[in-house]
Design a protein around this motif. Sequence first.
Motif, PDB file in Angstrom:
ATOM      1  N   ILE A  83     -13.766  -2.039   3.418  1.00 12.12           N
ATOM      2  CA  ILE A  83     -13.018  -1.178   2.501  1.00 12.12           C
ATOM      3  C   ILE A  83     -12.622  -1.916   1.239  1.00 12.12           C
ATOM      4  O   ILE A  83     -12.533  -1.329   0.153  1.00 12.12           O
ATOM      5  CB  ILE A  83     -11.765  -0.633   3.219  1.00 12.12           C
ATOM      6  N   ASN A  84     -12.389  -3.205   1.347  1.00 16.35           N
ATOM      7  CA  ASN A  84     -11.871  -3.998   0.243  1.00 16.35           C
ATOM      8  C   ASN A  84     -12.433  -5.403   0.365  1.00 16.35           C
ATOM      9  O   ASN A  84     -12.702  -5.881   1.467  1.00 16.35           O
ATOM     10  CB  ASN A  84     -10.334  -4.011   0.310  1.00 16.35           C
ATOM     11  N   SER A  85     -12.595  -6.076  -0.762  1.00 14.72           N
ATOM     12  CA  SER A  85     -13.148  -7.428  -0.752  1.00 14.72           C
ATOM     13  C   SER A  85     -12.104  -8.504  -0.488  1.00 14.72           C
ATOM     14  O   SER A  85     -12.431  -9.691  -0.391  1.00 14.72           O
ATOM     15  CB  SER A  85     -13.843  -7.725  -2.084  1.00 14.72           C
ATOM     16  N   ALA A  86     -10.838  -8.119  -0.350  1.00  9.82           N
ATOM     17  CA  ALA A  86      -9.783  -9.102  -0.089  1.00  9.82           C
ATOM     18  C   ALA A  86     -10.010  -9.769   1.268  1.00  9.82           C
ATOM     19  O   ALA A  86     -10.591  -9.181   2.181  1.00  9.82           O
ATOM     20  CB  ALA A  86      -8.410  -8.430  -0.118  1.00  9.82           C
ATOM     21  N   ALA A  87      -9.533 -11.001   1.396  1.00 16.91           N
ATOM     22  CA  ALA A  87      -9.717 -11.754   2.625  1.00 16.91           C
ATOM     23  C   ALA A  87      -8.968 -11.098   3.784  1.00 16.91           C
ATOM     24  O   ALA A  87      -7.813 -10.697   3.644  1.00 16.91           O
ATOM     25  CB  ALA A  87      -9.234 -13.188   2.438  1.00 16.91           C
ATOM     26  N   GLU A  88      -9.631 -11.004   4.913  1.00 19.01           N
ATOM     27  CA  GLU A  88      -9.024 -10.450   6.121  1.00 19.01           C
ATOM     28  C   GLU A  88      -8.275 -11.571   6.836  1.00 19.01           C
ATOM     29  O   GLU A  88      -8.876 -12.555   7.266  1.00 19.01           O
ATOM     30  CB  GLU A  88     -10.119  -9.880   7.005  1.00 19.01           C
ATOM     31  N   TYR A 200      -6.760  -6.625   8.116  1.00 20.57           N
ATOM     32  CA  TYR A 200      -5.744  -6.487   7.063  1.00 20.57           C
ATOM     33  C   TYR A 200      -5.685  -7.732   6.200  1.00 20.57           C
ATOM     34  O   TYR A 200      -5.911  -8.854   6.676  1.00 20.57           O
ATOM     35  CB  TYR A 200      -4.372  -6.231   7.693  1.00 20.57           C
ATOM     36  N   ASP A 201      -5.343  -7.538   4.922  1.00 24.23           N
ATOM     37  CA  ASP A 201      -5.198  -8.673   4.021  1.00 24.23           C
ATOM     38  C   ASP A 201      -3.764  -9.194   4.069  1.00 24.23           C
ATOM     39  O   ASP A 201      -2.921  -8.713   4.847  1.00 24.23           O
ATOM     40  CB  ASP A 201      -5.620  -8.313   2.597  1.00 24.23           C
ATOM     41  N   ALA A 202      -3.465 -10.183   3.229  1.00 24.65           N
ATOM     42  CA  ALA A 202      -2.146 -10.817   3.257  1.00 24.65           C
ATOM     43  C   ALA A 202      -1.030  -9.852   2.868  1.00 24.65           C
ATOM     44  O   ALA A 202       0.125 -10.049   3.252  1.00 24.65           O
ATOM     45  CB  ALA A 202      -2.143 -12.030   2.326  1.00 24.65           C
ATOM     46  N   ALA A 203      -1.360  -8.792   2.128  1.00 28.53           N
ATOM     47  CA  ALA A 203      -0.359  -7.806   1.736  1.00 28.53           C
ATOM     48  C   ALA A 203      -0.172  -6.719   2.782  1.00 28.53           C
ATOM     49  O   ALA A 203       0.654  -5.820   2.609  1.00 28.53           O
ATOM     50  CB  ALA A 203      -0.747  -7.178   0.403  1.00 28.53           C
ATOM     51  N   GLY A 204      -0.954  -6.772   3.860  1.00 26.30           N
ATOM     52  CA  GLY A 204      -0.856  -5.769   4.906  1.00 26.30           C
ATOM     53  C   GLY A 204      -1.708  -4.544   4.684  1.00 26.30           C
ATOM     54  O   GLY A 204      -1.567  -3.552   5.405  1.00 26.30           O
ATOM     55  N   ASP A 205      -2.605  -4.580   3.689  1.00 27.33           N
ATOM     56  CA  ASP A 205      -3.484  -3.450   3.413  1.00 27.33           C
ATOM     57  C   ASP A 205      -4.736  -3.514   4.283  1.00 27.33           C
ATOM     58  O   ASP A 205      -5.285  -4.601   4.528  1.00 27.33           O
ATOM     59  CB  ASP A 205      -3.893  -3.427   1.945  1.00 27.33           C
ATOM     60  N   LEU A 206      -5.206  -2.354   4.730  1.00 23.97           N
ATOM     61  CA  LEU A 206      -6.419  -2.279   5.527  1.00 23.97           C
ATOM     62  C   LEU A 206      -7.627  -2.601   4.653  1.00 23.97           C
ATOM     63  O   LEU A 206      -7.865  -1.952   3.635  1.00 23.97           O
ATOM     64  CB  LEU A 206      -6.558  -0.869   6.113  1.00 23.97           C
TER      65      LEU A 206
END
Length: 229
Positions: A83-88, A200-206
């Motif tokens: 869903i997102n490229s942020a680190a899991e 989830y990323d560090a901000a808690g987003d899926l």
Amino acid sequence: MVGESQEWLALRPGTADVGGEPHIIAVVDCGELNLPSGRLVAADPFVNLSRENDYYAVPPGRYPVRVTMDETLEREMYLSLLINSAAEVRRAPLVPYRPDGERHPEPEPDEEYGVSVDAGTVCFVDGEAILRCMPEAETSWYLEVFDSGQPESWFNQMDAGEPLPEGLANITLPGAAQGENIVICHSGWGDGFYPVIGGYDAAGDLVAVHIDLLLHASIAEEAEEEEEE
């Protein structure tokens, strides 16, 4: 529960220690999944997919899908939607919604929601796309869609070996008008129950949804039993 029975290896190509032996891990790009409604259905497409499905809520959009493979075993390990490229950085079981939009209750501490598999196959697909694009009579799906004998049948596309490796397929739904599709893959060792896990990323987003096919769980259990003996 997540991470207890095996090392988490989704989307991590390279070499991993599995039962004391090196295994080659690869990640296969399966293209994108069109999710216009954000109702992500995870199911066995040939047994429990229907016109009304439980679903996992994600932002509407088009998302890459990847399959993590154990090349040494020639088996699938995870089906993943990115869903997102942020680190899991964290994972937890996801709670699905019923077709009417009501959220299922939180699972018990030792339980997870997931996919019951009876045809050795799992999929990701948009729930509302199933309503729009599949034949109205579910009883017709097997002969008209799954095993019609035509090149576009789902069985034939999974067996084709191209453009994706055998056992994987990114298929346009029969009545698609806007690229509605389904991504299908074999389920590792086959039939069973496989949890659906949110990343989830560090901000808690899926940032990802995974079907964990528990490929190495049985190997880990056998190793533990041998150690106990």
